[in-house]
Design an enzyme around this catalytic site. Structure first.
Site, PDB file in Angstrom:
ATOM      1  N   HIS A  17      40.955  39.740  38.495  1.00 54.93           N
ATOM      2  CA  HIS A  17      40.263  38.454  38.531  1.00 54.93           C
ATOM      3  C   HIS A  17      40.852  37.652  39.703  1.00 54.93           C
ATOM      4  CE1 HIS A  17      39.419  34.302  37.136  1.00 54.93           C
ATOM      5  NE2 HIS A  17      38.479  34.817  36.368  1.00 54.93           N
ATOM      6  N   ASP A  64      48.256  40.048  33.272  1.00 50.62           N
ATOM      7  CA  ASP A  64      47.226  39.047  33.024  1.00 50.62           C
ATOM      8  C   ASP A  64      46.536  39.450  31.725  1.00 50.62           C
ATOM      9  OD1 ASP A  64      44.832  37.733  32.828  1.00 50.62           O
ATOM     10  OD2 ASP A  64      44.226  38.039  34.912  1.00 50.62           O
ATOM     11  N   GLN A 115      41.921  38.541  29.018  1.00 48.41           N
ATOM     12  CA  GLN A 115      40.915  39.233  28.204  1.00 48.41           C
ATOM     13  C   GLN A 115      41.558  39.979  27.032  1.00 48.41           C
ATOM     14  OE1 GLN A 115      37.616  39.010  28.466  1.00 48.41           O
ATOM     15  NE2 GLN A 115      37.757  37.699  30.257  1.00 48.41           N
ATOM     16  N   LYS A 150      40.094  31.937  25.309  1.00 44.47           N
ATOM     17  CA  LYS A 150      39.527  33.300  25.240  1.00 44.47           C
ATOM     18  C   LYS A 150      39.835  33.947  23.889  1.00 44.47           C
ATOM     19  CE  LYS A 150      39.071  33.740  29.977  1.00 44.47           C
ATOM     20  NZ  LYS A 150      37.839  33.888  30.720  1.00 44.47           N
ATOM     21  N   CYS A 204      34.182  36.171  38.937  1.00 46.90           N
ATOM     22  CA  CYS A 204      35.471  35.854  39.605  1.00 46.90           C
ATOM     23  C   CYS A 204      36.229  37.132  39.938  1.00 46.90           C
ATOM     24  CB  CYS A 204      36.334  34.927  38.757  1.00 46.90           C
ATOM     25  SG  CYS A 204      35.606  33.322  38.523  1.00 46.90           S
TER      26      CYS A 204
END
Ligand code: PMP
Length: 417
Positions: free
Chosen positions: A133, A210, A213, A236, A374
């Site tokens: 991302h 990261d 998600q 999220k 993104c």
């Protein structure tokens, strides 16, 4: 409104019970029942989260850490209890390893500016992947501009999976940090994070993951993964916007200089010298998003009440159902077919721009995302300007997928494809 105890005990066996916990799912869109398949962008909030935010402002609102009065103590206790809850949720060793931030983006920027920038030298290297991302690309490009370091990118294969051999090859004597996604937002690929970390640690290189998600779809155990930093956003994972988490090993946080200066991050201030607060408060300058942190705690309680394994099993079954149903649509091509995959269906339709697909689906009450997500380099890698992305959450059903298929049928009718 139902009492909070009832809201937090959904029946683990039935998605219909879970759906009843999300008030917004009763909305109608363009006169149709809402089919919400844009969970990769943000998830909807259960009543328990809305209640927690509301209850905080009704009963506890005050500033944290500074007050001697009862409301301030109440607010501080709830805020710090949320931190402890988050630590348990990802199995951090100590609550002090949880820094409250605005979201994944801010967490990554904090690591880039406070961990990486002060120690990276010209010619050093930062390793990321081709499925990131923008928020796990641009902060590193800024550090590279600021320090003269170089960004190295691990390629992905045609399914959207990480090229594990290339990953090993791209390490050099100058590699100082690995920053990779746990679950790719534009593709759904799940990265082999334990192997990524083991490969980096064997060379003495720390790893940031990261988790924007992954946090809502996979059980996350930062100690089992053994990562050094883990970033995620509350919104999220069924929590509010404007609150997120940076997990970092205590020793790293201790060694890092503060990122922003201001109130709350200090122990004492004179014009000559300022002493900083202990971790994690050293990194939390200014009044934090108190209600958001508490409501994020409620969101994680909600997830726990169902169980991440139960959620993942439900979503995986739905992903398989949706993949089989979409696969046979003429002219449809999946972008992202990695063997290890979760929650994301990204695709293009021959002869129709993704934005047109998204707009027509919206008129049928179906919310999907259309664009580059993104992740422009992912679009370039697959030679498409944009994709349509349907992304799943615990409250999605077979009927939602059937509605999507029907909607795509309408798109094809309109465009004569
Ligand atoms: N990384 C990934 C993989 C994401 O999906 C997102 C959100 N789309 C982000 C980072 C950024 O999250 P936020 O906008 O909440 O900071």
């Amino acid at each position: 409104m139902k009492p909070i105890e009832q809201m937090q005990t959904p029946d683990p066996r039935n998605v219909e019970h879970w759906r009843a916990d999300f008030p917004i799912l009763g909305e109608r869109v363009h006169g149709r029942p809402l089919v919400y398949l844009d969970n990769g962008a943000t998830t909807q909030k259960p009543a328990a989260v809305i209640y927690a935010e509301n209850a905080y402002y009704r009963h506890s609102n005050a500033n944290v850490h500074r007050g001697v009065h009862l409301l301030s103590q109440r607010a501080t206790d709830s805020f710090e209890a949320a931190r402890a809850k988050i630590a348990r949720f990802i199995n951090a060793q100590r609550p002090e390893e949880i820094v409250f931030v605005r979201g994944t983006t801010e967490a990554i920027n904090l690591v880039a500016q406070s961990y990486a920038r002060p120690q990276i030298k010209p010619g050093d290297e930062i390793l990321i992947s081709a499925m990131e991302h923008h928020s796990n690309i641009v902060p590193w490009q800024l550090v590279c501009e600021q320090t003269g370091a170089a960004l190295k990118v691990v390629p992905i294969d045609d399914t959207g999976a990480l090229d594990a051999d290339a990953y090993e090859r791209l390490f050099s004597e100058r590699t100082r940090l690995v920053a990779m996604t746990h679950l790719a937002n534009a593709l759904g690929s799940i990265n082999p994070v334990e192997r990524i970390v083991a490969g980096a640690h064997a060379r003495g290189v720390p790893v940031l993951l990261d988790g924007a998600q992954a946090i809502a779809h996979l059980p996350v155990d930062v100690r089992a993964i053994d990562c050094d930093f883990y970033a995620f956003s509350g919104h999220k994972v069924y929590g509010p916007t404007g609150i997120g988490v940076l997990y970092a090993r205590a020793a790293l946080l201790e060694a890092m200089p503060p990122w922003q200066g201001g109130g709350d991050m200090i122990r004492s201030v004179t014009f000559e010298k300022t002493e900083y607060n202990e971790i994690p408060w050293k990194f939390e300058a200014g009044t934090p998003n108190i209600a958001g942190a508490i409501a994020l705690g409620a969101a994680l309680d909600y997830v726990d009440s169902i169980g991440m394994e139960v959620i993942a099993a439900h979503e995986n079954e739905l992903l398989a159902y949706a993949t089989d149903a979409l696969r046979v649509i003429p002219g449809l091509r999946f972008i992202g077919t990695a063997r290890d995959k979760a929650s994301i269906l990204s695709f293009v339709l021959d002869g129709v721009h993704a934005h047109d697909v998204g707009t027509i689906l919206d008129h049928h009450g179906i919310a999907v995302r259309a664009g580059h997500h993104c992740a422009m380099p992912v679009m370039q890698r697959f030679g498409v300007p944009a994709t349509v992305r349907a992304s799943l959450a615990l409250y999605n059903t077979h009927q939602d997928i059937d509605a999507l298929i029907e909607g795509l049928g309408k798109v094809r009718e309109i465009f004569g494809t």
